[in-house]
Motif scaffolding. Structure first.
Motif, short mmCIF file in Angstrom:
data_model
loop_
_atom_site.label_atom_id
_atom_site.label_comp_id
_atom_site.label_asym_id
_atom_site.label_seq_id
_atom_site.Cartn_x
_atom_site.Cartn_y
_atom_site.Cartn_z
N SER A 8 -24.53 -23.87 -6.06
CA SER A 8 -24.84 -23.89 -4.62
C SER A 8 -26.26 -24.42 -4.37
O SER A 8 -26.49 -25.11 -3.37
CB SER A 8 -24.66 -22.50 -4.01
N VAL A 9 -27.19 -24.15 -5.28
CA VAL A 9 -28.54 -24.72 -5.13
C VAL A 9 -28.47 -26.25 -5.24
O VAL A 9 -29.10 -26.97 -4.46
CB VAL A 9 -29.51 -24.13 -6.18
N ASN A 10 -27.69 -26.74 -6.21
CA ASN A 10 -27.52 -28.19 -6.35
C ASN A 10 -26.87 -28.80 -5.11
O ASN A 10 -27.24 -29.89 -4.67
CB ASN A 10 -26.70 -28.52 -7.60
N ARG A 11 -25.89 -28.10 -4.54
CA ARG A 11 -25.24 -28.62 -3.33
C ARG A 11 -26.18 -28.63 -2.15
O ARG A 11 -26.16 -29.57 -1.36
CB ARG A 11 -24.01 -27.77 -2.99
N VAL A 12 -27.00 -27.60 -2.02
CA VAL A 12 -27.98 -27.57 -0.93
C VAL A 12 -28.94 -28.75 -1.06
O VAL A 12 -29.24 -29.44 -0.08
CB VAL A 12 -28.75 -26.23 -0.90
N TYR A 13 -29.37 -29.00 -2.27
CA TYR A 13 -30.29 -30.13 -2.49
C TYR A 13 -29.61 -31.46 -2.15
O TYR A 13 -30.19 -32.31 -1.48
CB TYR A 13 -30.78 -30.12 -3.94
N ALA A 14 -28.36 -31.63 -2.61
CA ALA A 14 -27.65 -32.88 -2.36
C ALA A 14 -27.38 -33.07 -0.86
O ALA A 14 -27.55 -34.18 -0.33
CB ALA A 14 -26.34 -32.90 -3.14
N VAL A 15 -26.95 -32.02 -0.19
CA VAL A 15 -26.64 -32.13 1.24
C VAL A 15 -27.91 -32.36 2.05
O VAL A 15 -27.91 -33.13 3.02
CB VAL A 15 -25.86 -30.88 1.71
N THR A 16 -29.01 -31.71 1.66
CA THR A 16 -30.27 -31.92 2.36
C THR A 16 -30.74 -33.37 2.19
O THR A 16 -31.22 -33.99 3.14
CB THR A 16 -31.34 -30.95 1.84
N THR A 17 -30.59 -33.90 1.00
CA THR A 17 -30.94 -35.30 0.77
C THR A 17 -30.07 -36.22 1.61
O THR A 17 -30.56 -37.17 2.22
CB THR A 17 -30.78 -35.64 -0.72
N LEU A 59 -28.61 -35.39 4.40
CA LEU A 59 -28.96 -35.18 5.81
C LEU A 59 -30.21 -35.97 6.17
O LEU A 59 -30.27 -36.59 7.24
CB LEU A 59 -29.18 -33.69 6.08
N HIS A 60 -31.19 -35.99 5.28
CA HIS A 60 -32.40 -36.76 5.56
C HIS A 60 -32.12 -38.26 5.54
O HIS A 60 -32.76 -39.03 6.27
CB HIS A 60 -33.50 -36.43 4.55
N ALA A 61 -31.16 -38.67 4.73
CA ALA A 61 -30.81 -40.08 4.68
C ALA A 61 -30.09 -40.53 5.95
O ALA A 61 -30.20 -41.68 6.37
CB ALA A 61 -29.94 -40.36 3.46
N SER A 62 -29.35 -39.60 6.56
CA SER A 62 -28.60 -39.97 7.77
C SER A 62 -29.32 -39.58 9.05
O SER A 62 -28.72 -39.58 10.12
CB SER A 62 -27.22 -39.28 7.75
N GLU A 115 -21.49 -33.16 10.83
CA GLU A 115 -20.64 -32.77 9.71
C GLU A 115 -21.49 -32.45 8.48
O GLU A 115 -21.24 -31.49 7.76
CB GLU A 115 -19.65 -33.90 9.41
N VAL A 116 -22.56 -33.22 8.26
CA VAL A 116 -23.47 -32.97 7.14
C VAL A 116 -24.23 -31.68 7.36
O VAL A 116 -24.44 -30.89 6.43
CB VAL A 116 -24.42 -34.17 6.94
N GLN A 117 -24.62 -31.40 8.60
CA GLN A 117 -25.31 -30.14 8.89
C GLN A 117 -24.40 -28.95 8.67
O GLN A 117 -24.84 -27.90 8.20
CB GLN A 117 -25.84 -30.16 10.31
N ALA A 118 -23.12 -29.09 8.99
CA ALA A 118 -22.17 -28.01 8.74
C ALA A 118 -22.02 -27.76 7.24
O ALA A 118 -22.00 -26.60 6.78
CB ALA A 118 -20.82 -28.32 9.37
N ARG A 119 -21.94 -28.84 6.46
CA ARG A 119 -21.85 -28.68 5.00
C ARG A 119 -23.13 -28.05 4.45
O ARG A 119 -23.09 -27.25 3.52
CB ARG A 119 -21.59 -30.03 4.33
N ARG A 120 -24.25 -28.42 5.04
CA ARG A 120 -25.53 -27.83 4.61
C ARG A 120 -25.55 -26.33 4.90
O ARG A 120 -26.00 -25.53 4.09
CB ARG A 120 -26.68 -28.52 5.33
N PHE A 121 -25.04 -25.94 6.07
CA PHE A 121 -24.98 -24.52 6.43
C PHE A 121 -24.13 -23.75 5.43
O PHE A 121 -24.52 -22.69 4.95
CB PHE A 121 -24.43 -24.36 7.85
N TYR A 122 -22.94 -24.29 5.10
CA TYR A 122 -22.06 -23.60 4.15
C TYR A 122 -22.68 -23.52 2.76
O TYR A 122 -22.57 -22.51 2.07
CB TYR A 122 -20.69 -24.29 4.09
#
Length: 197
Positions: free
Chosen positions: A65-74, A76-79, A97-104
């Motif tokens: 989940s830490v890896n997913r948070v890092y990937a989704v945050t990256t 999100l910043h890219a988009s 949709e990326v923010q929702a994935r980041r929340f989860y």
């Protein structure tokens, strides 16, 4: 939420409930029975192995989940709109949709992290509470045996008091001898001065 995160949430609820029972001010008899009941399964080797496997699985989920948070945050910043040429409906929809994935992903990270952290706190609290119960039991048994009471001292303390009294008496004797020698010196020096004069 996936089934394994539901199981982690259930484990967190069980840990919170047990921590609450450990923290409540129960009488010692009830607390001792709760501790002995709870510690009974942990004496079984298969149960200990199963608990270690479950905690290892939760640790793997936490790392994932830490890896997913890092990937989704990256992602999100890219988009973000500052990186795009112009705002369009597809970009905003994709961003939500990326923010929702980041929340989860963050929810899952906090869930696994709190479960692991509470496990560490729970083991330490359990050992402190069991040590407290044992210490209180020892204190009560010492009071019951008469080894420790309010008015009387233990044999070691009484022996040390006797030694202290004998040392005080020796000190007084030495002071008297020193005073006697000082008086003798004064009288001898007075006689010597009178002979010279």
């Amino acid at each position: 939420m996936a089934l394994y995160y539901n199981l982690v949430f259930g484990l967190l609820i069980v840990e919170m409930t047990f921590f609450t029972f450990l923290s409540l001010p129960f009488p010692r008899r009830i607390r001792r029975s709760v501790l002995s009941t709870v510690s009974a399964p942990f004496r079984n080797e298969q149960f200990q192995i199963a608990i270690k496997c479950v905690l290892g699985f939760v640790l793997v989920l936490f790392i994932d989940s830490v890896n997913r948070v890092y990937a989704v945050t990256t992602e999100l910043h890219a988009s973000s709109p500052s990186n795009q040429a112009g705002p369009s409906g597809g970009v905003l929809n994709d961003r939500s949709e990326v923010q929702a994935r980041r929340f989860y992903a963050q929810r899952n990270m906090y869930l696994c992290g709190f479960t692991l952290f509470l496990t560490l706190i729970l083991t330490r609290t359990y050992s402190l509470v069991s040590e407290l119960v044992l210490t209180k039991d020892k204190l009560d048994s010492m009071k019951a045996n008469g080894e420790l009471s309010e008015g009387s001292d233990s044999s070691e303390v009484a022996q040390l008091k006797k030694q202290l009294a004998s040392k005080d008496q020796d000190l007084e004797t030495l002071k008297e001898q020193a005073q006697g020698l000082s008086n003798d010196y004064e009288s001898v020096s007075g006689e010597a001065k009178s002979r010279k004069a």
